[in-house]
Structure formats: structure tokens, C-alpha cells
Design a protein around this motif. Structure first.
Motif, PDB file in Angstrom:
ATOM      1  N   ILE A 119      -1.056  18.986  -4.830  1.00  9.34           N
ATOM      2  CA  ILE A 119      -2.419  18.506  -4.617  1.00  9.34           C
ATOM      3  C   ILE A 119      -3.078  19.432  -3.612  1.00  9.34           C
ATOM      4  N   ASN A 120      -4.186  20.053  -4.018  1.00  8.44           N
ATOM      5  CA  ASN A 120      -4.864  21.001  -3.126  1.00  8.44           C
ATOM      6  C   ASN A 120      -6.373  20.890  -3.314  1.00  8.44           C
ATOM      7  N   GLY A 121      -7.108  21.749  -2.660  1.00 11.65           N
ATOM      8  CA  GLY A 121      -8.564  21.744  -2.795  1.00 11.65           C
ATOM      9  C   GLY A 121      -9.132  20.392  -2.412  1.00 11.65           C
ATOM     10  N   THR A 122      -9.936  19.823  -3.296  1.00  7.01           N
ATOM     11  CA  THR A 122     -10.514  18.504  -3.042  1.00  7.01           C
ATOM     12  C   THR A 122      -9.716  17.418  -3.744  1.00  7.01           C
ATOM     13  N   GLY A 123      -8.456  17.699  -4.031  1.00  5.78           N
ATOM     14  CA  GLY A 123      -7.607  16.734  -4.723  1.00  5.78           C
ATOM     15  C   GLY A 123      -7.673  15.362  -4.073  1.00  5.78           C
ATOM     16  N   LEU A 124      -8.075  14.370  -4.832  1.00  7.22           N
ATOM     17  CA  LEU A 124      -8.237  13.019  -4.299  1.00  7.22           C
ATOM     18  C   LEU A 124      -8.002  12.033  -5.430  1.00  7.22           C
ATOM     19  N   ILE A 125      -7.041  11.151  -5.228  1.00  5.46           N
ATOM     20  CA  ILE A 125      -6.767  10.104  -6.201  1.00  5.46           C
ATOM     21  C   ILE A 125      -7.308   8.807  -5.620  1.00  5.46           C
ATOM     22  N   TYR A 126      -8.037   8.057  -6.415  1.00  9.49           N
ATOM     23  CA  TYR A 126      -8.724   6.866  -5.913  1.00  9.49           C
ATOM     24  C   TYR A 126      -7.753   5.902  -5.225  1.00  9.49           C
ATOM     25  N   ALA A 127      -8.283   5.111  -4.300  1.00 10.94           N
ATOM     26  CA  ALA A 127      -7.474   4.194  -3.498  1.00 10.94           C
ATOM     27  C   ALA A 127      -6.814   3.134  -4.377  1.00 10.94           C
ATOM     28  N   GLN A 128      -5.533   2.922  -4.136  1.00 11.65           N
ATOM     29  CA  GLN A 128      -4.782   1.903  -4.856  1.00 11.65           C
ATOM     30  C   GLN A 128      -4.785   0.605  -4.047  1.00 11.65           C
ATOM     31  N   THR A 129      -4.426  -0.491  -4.696  1.00 12.49           N
ATOM     32  CA  THR A 129      -4.285  -1.753  -3.968  1.00 12.49           C
ATOM     33  C   THR A 129      -2.928  -1.734  -3.266  1.00 12.49           C
ATOM     34  N   PRO A 130      -2.890  -1.865  -1.932  1.00 15.68           N
ATOM     35  CA  PRO A 130      -1.622  -1.747  -1.198  1.00 15.68           C
ATOM     36  C   PRO A 130      -0.554  -2.741  -1.644  1.00 15.68           C
ATOM     37  N   ASP A 131      -0.975  -3.913  -2.112  1.00 16.89           N
ATOM     38  CA  ASP A 131       0.011  -4.921  -2.513  1.00 16.89           C
ATOM     39  C   ASP A 131       0.476  -4.761  -3.961  1.00 16.89           C
ATOM     40  N   GLY A 132      -0.026  -3.746  -4.651  1.00 14.48           N
ATOM     41  CA  GLY A 132       0.398  -3.488  -6.024  1.00 14.48           C
ATOM     42  C   GLY A 132      -0.265  -4.358  -7.064  1.00 14.48           C
ATOM     43  N   SER A 133      -1.250  -5.171  -6.657  1.00 13.77           N
ATOM     44  CA  SER A 133      -1.885  -6.085  -7.611  1.00 13.77           C
ATOM     45  C   SER A 133      -2.660  -5.343  -8.698  1.00 13.77           C
ATOM     46  N   GLY A 134      -3.182  -4.146  -8.365  1.00 13.55           N
ATOM     47  CA  GLY A 134      -3.906  -3.375  -9.367  1.00 13.55           C
ATOM     48  C   GLY A 134      -3.024  -2.995 -10.536  1.00 13.55           C
ATOM     49  N   CYS A 135      -1.813  -2.518 -10.242  1.00  8.53           N
ATOM     50  CA  CYS A 135      -0.900  -2.131 -11.322  1.00  8.53           C
ATOM     51  C   CYS A 135      -0.374  -3.342 -12.077  1.00  8.53           C
ATOM     52  N   LYS A 136      -0.231  -4.468 -11.378  1.00 10.77           N
ATOM     53  CA  LYS A 136       0.161  -5.685 -12.090  1.00 10.77           C
ATOM     54  C   LYS A 136      -0.933  -6.067 -13.083  1.00 10.77           C
ATOM     55  N   SER A 137      -2.191  -5.976 -12.662  1.00 10.34           N
ATOM     56  CA  SER A 137      -3.310  -6.274 -13.564  1.00 10.34           C
ATOM     57  C   SER A 137      -3.372  -5.283 -14.717  1.00 10.34           C
ATOM     58  N   ALA A 138      -2.933  -4.044 -14.456  1.00 13.78           N
ATOM     59  CA  ALA A 138      -2.955  -3.000 -15.484  1.00 13.78           C
ATOM     60  C   ALA A 138      -1.765  -3.085 -16.429  1.00 13.78           C
ATOM     61  N   GLY A 139      -0.852  -4.032 -16.173  1.00  9.41           N
ATOM     62  CA  GLY A 139       0.310  -4.188 -17.040  1.00  9.41           C
ATOM     63  C   GLY A 139       1.412  -3.194 -16.782  1.00  9.41           C
ATOM     64  N   LEU A 140       1.374  -2.514 -15.624  1.00  8.48           N
ATOM     65  CA  LEU A 140       2.352  -1.464 -15.333  1.00  8.48           C
ATOM     66  C   LEU A 140       3.365  -1.951 -14.306  1.00  8.48           C
ATOM     67  N   ILE A 141       4.620  -1.917 -14.698  1.00  8.94           N
ATOM     68  CA  ILE A 141       5.708  -2.149 -13.745  1.00  8.94           C
ATOM     69  C   ILE A 141       6.019  -0.799 -13.131  1.00  8.94           C
ATOM     70  N   GLN A 142       5.748  -0.646 -11.841  1.00 10.20           N
ATOM     71  CA  GLN A 142       5.889   0.654 -11.204  1.00 10.20           C
ATOM     72  C   GLN A 142       7.354   1.064 -11.111  1.00 10.20           C
ATOM     73  N   PRO A 143       7.639   2.320 -11.438  1.00 15.75           N
ATOM     74  CA  PRO A 143       9.022   2.797 -11.333  1.00 15.75           C
ATOM     75  C   PRO A 143       9.437   2.906  -9.873  1.00 15.75           C
ATOM     76  N   THR A 144      10.720   2.722  -9.647  1.00 12.02           N
ATOM     77  CA  THR A 144      11.259   2.852  -8.297  1.00 12.02           C
ATOM     78  C   THR A 144      12.469   3.772  -8.343  1.00 12.02           C
ATOM     79  N   ALA A 145      12.801   4.335  -7.198  1.00  9.63           N
ATOM     80  CA  ALA A 145      13.978   5.203  -7.097  1.00  9.63           C
ATOM     81  C   ALA A 145      14.493   5.151  -5.676  1.00  9.63           C
ATOM     82  N   THR A 146      15.805   5.274  -5.545  1.00  3.77           N
ATOM     83  CA  THR A 146      16.420   5.348  -4.236  1.00  3.77           C
ATOM     84  C   THR A 146      16.702   6.801  -3.927  1.00  3.77           C
ATOM     85  N   ILE A 147      16.162   7.275  -2.803  1.00  7.64           N
ATOM     86  CA  ILE A 147      16.373   8.658  -2.404  1.00  7.64           C
ATOM     87  C   ILE A 147      17.435   8.673  -1.309  1.00  7.64           C
ATOM     88  N   PRO A 148      18.593   9.283  -1.580  1.00  7.72           N
ATOM     89  CA  PRO A 148      19.642   9.293  -0.554  1.00  7.72           C
ATOM     90  C   PRO A 148      19.216  10.140   0.642  1.00  7.72           C
TER      91      PRO A 148
END
Length: 200
Positions: free
Chosen positions: A164-193
Motif C-alpha cells: 500500500i503506497n501513495g494515497t492508498g486508503l481502504i475505507y473504515a471497517q466496523t471495529p466489531d466486525g458487524s459490517g462483514c457479518k452483514s455482508a455475509g462474510l466469515i472473516q478468515p483467521t490465522a495463527t502466526i507463530p
């Protein structure tokens, strides 16, 4: 090439087992006017880019899939949304069914330089709600990404690497994840050792 279309109905199509209409574009495909995809549509682009030209592709329940043949030494295809003008991709992923939450999808079997995406913010403009899945892509974001006109606040990206460079900007997400729940998306998760670190 490219095949020029003013409506998805100009493409070969079939109804899948879930009742969704699947439109299939072979090779580079260019919009010649604004196109509104019917709800419950899947647009598959085989071995080519989707060139929005100076038009808008919109859909309130649309998944765009890029698939085809992996790059070889002699054959290279593009597999991404592009624009030869000031085109706009304004899509909300479906909220139910097997493609729930998925807006853009590059086939996992695609490899090579044809899967890399350099997004400048206006060629085309991305207004997306849902998952952008590009597992083998080097994705460069130099412009702003907004949510779709109809969708919730949800944008998730999966890529090989993201710059991400220049004016790269992704719109603000809902911190509690409610936006993705409304969008029908189960967000992927990963454990980073170990310990993670932000590098800039």
C-alpha cells in the motif's frame, strides 16, 4: 479481443445447482456501457481481464471469478479487473449461498505475472463490499477503495503480498466486525507463530 458487451445476457450462461446464473466470458472482455448484474449472478472470466473501459459494472449480489490456464513460458493471460478509461467496479458480494461474502475471486490454480494487480484508484475505481481473494497475486494499492453503493462496511483481502503506497486508503471497517457479518462474510483467521511486526 476484447469481446465487447453491453449486458451480461450477451455472454453464454447457465444456471448452477444453487439457482445462480453463471455468465462466462472467454478471453479479454470489455464493457461498452454500464452493466447492472442481476442479483445472484456469477461472472466468470476465463483467460482474460475484465476491462471496464469508462463504464460501471454494478451488482447487489455479484461475484466476479477469474479462472483459466496458469501462465507458461509462452502463454500469459491477465486475470484481473482493469480499465482503459475511468471505469468503476461497484459490487456487493452475495450474503448467502456458496459465494457468500466473496466479491472478487482469482482461481487458486492461476500463477505467474498475469495474476498480479496494480490498483491506482481510478483505473478502475473499486467500490467493493466483501472478500477480494487473490492468493497468488502481488497486489499494489495506490489509490482509495470505497464500499459498494449498496453494501455494508466490509473489505477483506487475501493475497500473496500487499503493498500500500501513495494515497492508498481502504475505507473504515466496523471495529466489531458487524459490517462483514452483514455482508455475509466469515472473516478468515490465522495463527502466526512467534511475534509479529509491522514493517514500513
Amino acid at each position: 479481443y476484447p469481446t465487447k458487451i453491453s449486458t451480461l445476457s450477451k455472454l453464454p450462461s447457465f444456471t448452477d445447482s444453487n439457482g445462480d446464473t453463471v455468465y462466462v466470458a472467454c478471453g479479454d472482455t470489455q464493457l461498452s456501457s454500464n452493466v447492472i448484474a442481476p442479483a445472484g449472478s456469477i461472472l466468470v472470466v476465463e483467460n482474460g481481464n475484465l476491462d471496464l473501459g469508462s463504464s460501471t459494472l454494478s451488482g447487489s449480489a455479484l461475484t466476479v471469478v477469474f479462472s483459466g490456464t496458469a501462465d507458461t513460458k509462452t502463454v500469459t493471460y491477465g486475470h484481473a479487473p482493469t480499465a482503459t478509461g475511468s471505469g468503476t467496479l461497484d459490487i456487493q458480494a452475495p450474503t448467502t449461498g456458496p459465494w457468500a461474502g466473496v466479491a472478487l475471486y482469482q482461481d487458486l490454480n492461476l500463477t505467474g505475472t498475469g495474476v498480479d494487480v496494480s490498483y491506482a484508484g481510478n483505473s478502475p475505481t473499486w467500490n467493493i463490499t466483501g472478500l477480494v481473494y487473490m492468493p497468488n497475486s502481488s497486489l499494489t494499492i495506490s489509490g482509495a477503495i470505497n464500499k459498494s453503493a449498496n453494501g455494508a462496511d466490509c473489505m477483506v483481502q487475501i493475497a500473496k503480498d500487499v503493498l500500500i503506497n501513495g494515497t492508498g486508503l481502504i475505507y473504515a471497517q466496523t471495529p466489531d466486525g458487524s459490517g462483514c457479518k452483514s455482508a455475509g462474510l466469515i472473516q478468515p483467521t490465522a495463527t502466526i507463530p512467534g511475534r509479529s511486526q509491522l514493517v514500513y
